[in-house]
Design a protein around this motif. Structure first.
Motif, PDB file in Angstrom:
ATOM      1  N   ASP A  15       0.809  -1.217   0.000  1.00 60.98           N
ATOM      2  CA  ASP A  15       0.000   0.000   0.000  1.00 60.98           C
ATOM      3  C   ASP A  15       0.841   1.266   0.000  1.00 60.98           C
ATOM      4  O   ASP A  15       0.404   2.303  -0.485  1.00 60.98           O
ATOM      5  N   SER A  84      -2.038  -6.157   2.776  1.00 60.55           N
ATOM      6  CA  SER A  84      -2.291  -5.001   1.923  1.00 60.55           C
ATOM      7  C   SER A  84      -3.785  -4.792   1.674  1.00 60.55           C
ATOM      8  O   SER A  84      -4.467  -5.704   1.174  1.00 60.55           O
ATOM      9  N   GLN A  85      -4.268  -3.603   1.964  1.00 62.38           N
ATOM     10  CA  GLN A  85      -5.669  -3.302   1.677  1.00 62.38           C
ATOM     11  C   GLN A  85      -5.931  -3.333   0.174  1.00 62.38           C
ATOM     12  O   GLN A  85      -6.976  -3.798  -0.266  1.00 62.38           O
ATOM     13  N   VAL A  88      -6.261  -6.954  -0.770  1.00 61.87           N
ATOM     14  CA  VAL A  88      -7.529  -7.465  -0.237  1.00 61.87           C
ATOM     15  C   VAL A  88      -8.683  -6.993  -1.114  1.00 61.87           C
ATOM     16  O   VAL A  88      -9.569  -7.782  -1.481  1.00 61.87           O
ATOM     17  N   ASP A  89      -8.677  -5.715  -1.476  1.00 62.23           N
ATOM     18  CA  ASP A  89      -9.735  -5.181  -2.338  1.00 62.23           C
ATOM     19  C   ASP A  89      -9.750  -5.887  -3.694  1.00 62.23           C
ATOM     20  O   ASP A  89     -10.820  -6.227  -4.217  1.00 62.23           O
ATOM     21  N   ARG A 107      -7.990  -8.718   5.882  1.00 62.56           N
ATOM     22  CA  ARG A 107      -6.756  -7.937   5.968  1.00 62.56           C
ATOM     23  C   ARG A 107      -6.166  -8.176   7.346  1.00 62.56           C
ATOM     24  O   ARG A 107      -6.809  -7.901   8.364  1.00 62.56           O
TER      25      ARG A 107
END
Length: 163
Positions: A15, A84-85, A88-89, A107
């Motif tokens: 990120d 990591s967001q 994950v997204d 996450r």
């Protein structure tokens, strides 16, 4: 974006780096026949079947997580974990597009998995240990969530030989 993407260290904090470029690199690597074969072999080694619970630590985009979800259906559960967001997204988007309700992405720090003890039949870790502060702690967490007799498949490339 930096002028030069740091593939060696960028995954330690996706990120804070360039998530889109690092994600694109994951897709590029996954398209290589040798890596695709290694990924398939790691999934086969998990010996997943209907009703199993499988965890993918460092799941990235969730491509192998989706494959795990298909193998544990019906009645199973596939859980991906990534720090990591952005990853994950991306994984959640790919899972949503594949309509896999028994698949989830969390996450979390791989050194502190948000899962109960003895919950998983199989845990997979691919190209993640090289990017964490304490690889032994990640393996210990994998062992903690594995049921007795569960399978752990972990692999890291040898960057010197690319094997």
């Amino acid at each position: 974006m930096s002028e030069r993407l740091d593939l060696g260290h960028g995954y330690r904090d996706v990120d804070a780096s360039d998530p889109a470029a690092l994600g694109a690199w994951l897709d590029t690597l996954a398209s290589h026949p040798d890596l695709a074969a290694a990924k398939a072999g790691s999934l086969d080694a998990l010996d997943l079947g209907p009703g199993a619970v499988a965890v993918d630590i460092g799941c990235g985009h969730g491509d192998e997580l989706r494959a795990m979800a298909h193998r544990v259906a019906p009645g199973g559960r596939a859980v991906g974990v990534d720090a990591s967001q952005a990853m994950v997204d991306a994984a959640r988007a790919r899972i949503s597009a594949a309509a896999l309700p028994h698949c989830e992405v969390l996450r979390a720090d791989a050194q502190e998995l948000p899962l109960d003890d003895d919950v998983a039949d199989a845990v997979r870790i691919e190209r993640t240990l090289q990017h964490v502060e304490d690889p032994a702690a990640v393996v210990a967490e994998a062992a903690r969530v594995l049921r007795s007799g569960g399978r752990l498949v972990a692999w890291e490339p040898d960057w010197g030989t690319l094997f």
